[in-house]
Design a protein around this motif. Structure first.
Motif, PDB file in Angstrom:
ATOM      1  N   ASP A  27       1.101  -1.084  -0.046  1.00 46.25           N
ATOM      2  CA  ASP A  27       0.239  -0.200   0.330  1.00 46.25           C
ATOM      3  C   ASP A  27       0.574   1.154   0.035  1.00 46.25           C
ATOM      4  N   CYS A  28       0.892   1.652  -1.239  1.00 47.50           N
ATOM      5  CA  CYS A  28       1.756   2.947  -1.277  1.00 47.50           C
ATOM      6  C   CYS A  28       0.950   3.963  -0.886  1.00 47.50           C
ATOM      7  N   ALA A  29       1.367   5.504  -0.108  1.00 49.23           N
ATOM      8  CA  ALA A  29       1.055   6.386  -0.224  1.00 49.23           C
ATOM      9  C   ALA A  29       1.741   7.694  -0.910  1.00 49.23           C
ATOM     10  N   ILE A  30       1.765   8.467  -1.837  1.00 51.29           N
ATOM     11  CA  ILE A  30       2.320   8.860  -2.721  1.00 51.29           C
ATOM     12  C   ILE A  30       2.028  10.729  -2.298  1.00 51.29           C
ATOM     13  N   ALA A  31       3.498  11.089  -2.201  1.00 54.26           N
ATOM     14  CA  ALA A  31       3.016  12.660  -1.923  1.00 54.26           C
ATOM     15  C   ALA A  31       3.353  13.302  -2.376  1.00 54.26           C
ATOM     16  N   LEU A  32       4.250  13.683  -3.684  1.00 54.36           N
ATOM     17  CA  LEU A  32       5.281  14.315  -4.385  1.00 54.36           C
ATOM     18  C   LEU A  32       5.350  15.901  -4.219  1.00 54.36           C
ATOM     19  N   PRO A  33       7.018  16.553  -4.208  1.00 50.41           N
ATOM     20  CA  PRO A  33       6.608  18.205  -4.416  1.00 50.41           C
ATOM     21  C   PRO A  33       5.119  18.924  -5.992  1.00 50.41           C
ATOM     22  N   ARG A  34       4.667  19.313  -5.886  1.00 53.57           N
ATOM     23  CA  ARG A  34       3.842  20.429  -6.350  1.00 53.57           C
ATOM     24  C   ARG A  34       4.450  20.069  -8.506  1.00 53.57           C
ATOM     25  N   ASP A  35       6.297  20.542  -8.130  1.00 47.63           N
ATOM     26  CA  ASP A  35       5.615  20.430  -9.723  1.00 47.63           C
ATOM     27  C   ASP A  35       6.573  19.615 -10.034  1.00 47.63           C
ATOM     28  N   ALA A  36       7.155  18.366  -9.343  1.00 53.00           N
ATOM     29  CA  ALA A  36       7.226  16.893  -9.487  1.00 53.00           C
ATOM     30  C   ALA A  36       6.089  16.683 -11.224  1.00 53.00           C
ATOM     31  N   ARG A  37       6.486  15.288 -11.860  1.00 51.91           N
ATOM     32  CA  ARG A  37       5.825  14.961 -12.246  1.00 51.91           C
ATOM     33  C   ARG A  37       5.988  13.638 -12.394  1.00 51.91           C
TER      34      ARG A  37
END
Lengths: 173, 212
Positions: free
Chosen positions: A79-89
């Motif tokens: 189970d992955c909770a992915i939370a990337l910086p807003r400038d990541a793609r």
């Protein structure tokens, strides 16, 4: 590098009707894109981990690749909770975690297209207008108008019923 | 490896969109969500979208539920969906401003202006979005298969208490909503009383906050 969070308390997670509750399994928080699987250094490490069956894949629909935060499950059930910086793609091959024992790599599902052949120029104009009016994403190929499917195909065919019924357009394989 | 260790910026607040037709209860839902998130210690700000006024923002600011400075109004000036889908620049700027001014925030709610069943959110703008319809709007709304109903991460069917008064078979309406959404979640609420709003919170926590 991985930061698993194990919980054994009763879940407060979502349920369709607010009744059924379960136990939350380990959740892995992933908050950066560390590189691409095609990068030289990454490729070597992934190759080594792959031999040990330690590379897990998160498969995402194309439309979900635009998200910065999402919950996803790997092919091994992590189970992955992915939370990337807003400038990541996110992109195909993005490595979200890599360590001694495990790597997690994103793979984009192939995009699904609905190919339509208009009967004539007049029908093509109408079909193009209709698709634009519904804000569908389209591409053109060999006289076909192809609609990107971001949901069940049935929902798109329902919206095209008038065109398909009177022959102004037909679905091609 | 977290963002700081990786040399990247703080990921910023989770951004959650709330769309739906005029009068379906979007602002009422926001009013119910604010105290629930406050109680669990979630750092929150709100962006409202209206056509040419700040009506919804003013309602929230006057309500005393949240620091008025944490409520920002975006005036769409045109069809509301244009600023949440086609060109969300105004909302992106507003969210970035809130993140900078009050950060680190945990959550920014973006309430869309009332629109039709075709409105959707750009995933460049939000991480997760819900679509609010109401029982009084007609039991046939799910059958119309609007993109908002089909594509949203969560469908909220509000004003459940009105079903017997407007001749709507709520059970059938919800069953049809579940069917057309292919298994994606549906929550039936009454945002006047707060019934089932806790379940909406659970979905947001599970989907994008990850701290539940």
């Amino acid at each position: 590098m991985d930061r698993p969070r194990r919980r054994r308390k009763r879940a407060r997670g979502p349920c369709q009707d607010g009744r059924g509750r379960g136990i939350v399994a380990a959740m892995l928080r992933l908050d950066a894109i560390l590189g691409l699987a095609t990068d030289d250094a990454m490729r070597e490490r992934l190759h080594a981990l792959g031999h040990r069956g330690a590379v897990e894949t998160v498969r995402l629909e194309r439309s979900d690749m635009r998200r910065r935060r999402l919950r996803a499950t790997t092919d091994r059930g992590t189970d992955c909770a992915i939370a990337l910086p807003r400038d990541a793609r996110l992109e195909d091959g993005a490595v979200l975690s890599i360590g001694e024992d495990r790597a997690i790599v994103v793979r984009a599902a192939g995009e699904r297209w609905l190919p339509l052949r208009p009967r004539d120029a007049a029908a093509a104009l109408e079909l193009g207008y209709h698709a634009g009016n519904l804000h569908w994403r389209v591409r053109f190929r060999d006289g076909l108008l192809e609609v990107a499917l971001e949901g069940p195909e049935r929902a798109y065919l329902d919206r095209l019923a008038a065109f398909l019924d009177d022959g102004r357009a037909r679905r091609v394989e | 490896m977290n963002a700081a260790e990786n040399g990247t910026t703080h990921p910023g607040a989770a951004r959650v969109g709330i769309g739906g037709p005029v009068g379906s209860g979007k602002t009422a839902l926001v009013e119910q969500l604010i105290p629930r998130f406050a109680r669990r210690g979630t750092g929150l700000a709100v962006i409202t979208n209206d056509l040419v006024t700040e009506e919804d923002a003013e309602r929230l600011r006057r309500g005393g539920l949240i620091d008025p400075d944490r409520v920002v109004a975006v005036e769409a000036g045109a069809c509301p969906h244009t600023v949440i889908r086609e060109d969300p620049t105004l909302n992106l700027d507003a969210a970035d401003m809130l993140d900078m001014r009050f950060g680190p925030l945990d959550l920014i709610l973006l309430e869309s202006g009332g629109d039709n069943l075709a409105s959707t959110f750009s995933l460049e703008l939000v991480d997760y979005w819900m679509f609010v319809i109401d029982v009084a709007g007609g039991g046939d709304i799910p059958r119309k298969r609007g993109p908002g109903v089909l594509l949203s991460d969560l469908l909220v069917v509000n004003k459940a208490d009105l079903a017997p008064h407007v001749g709507v078979d709520l059970e059938r309406m919800v069953a049809e909503a579940r069917e057309v959404r292919g298994g994606k979640p549906v929550v039936v609420t009454n945002c006047r009383t707060g019934e089932a709003v806790g379940t909406v919170v659970e979905h947001i926590v599970h989907g994008v906050l990850f701290d539940g």
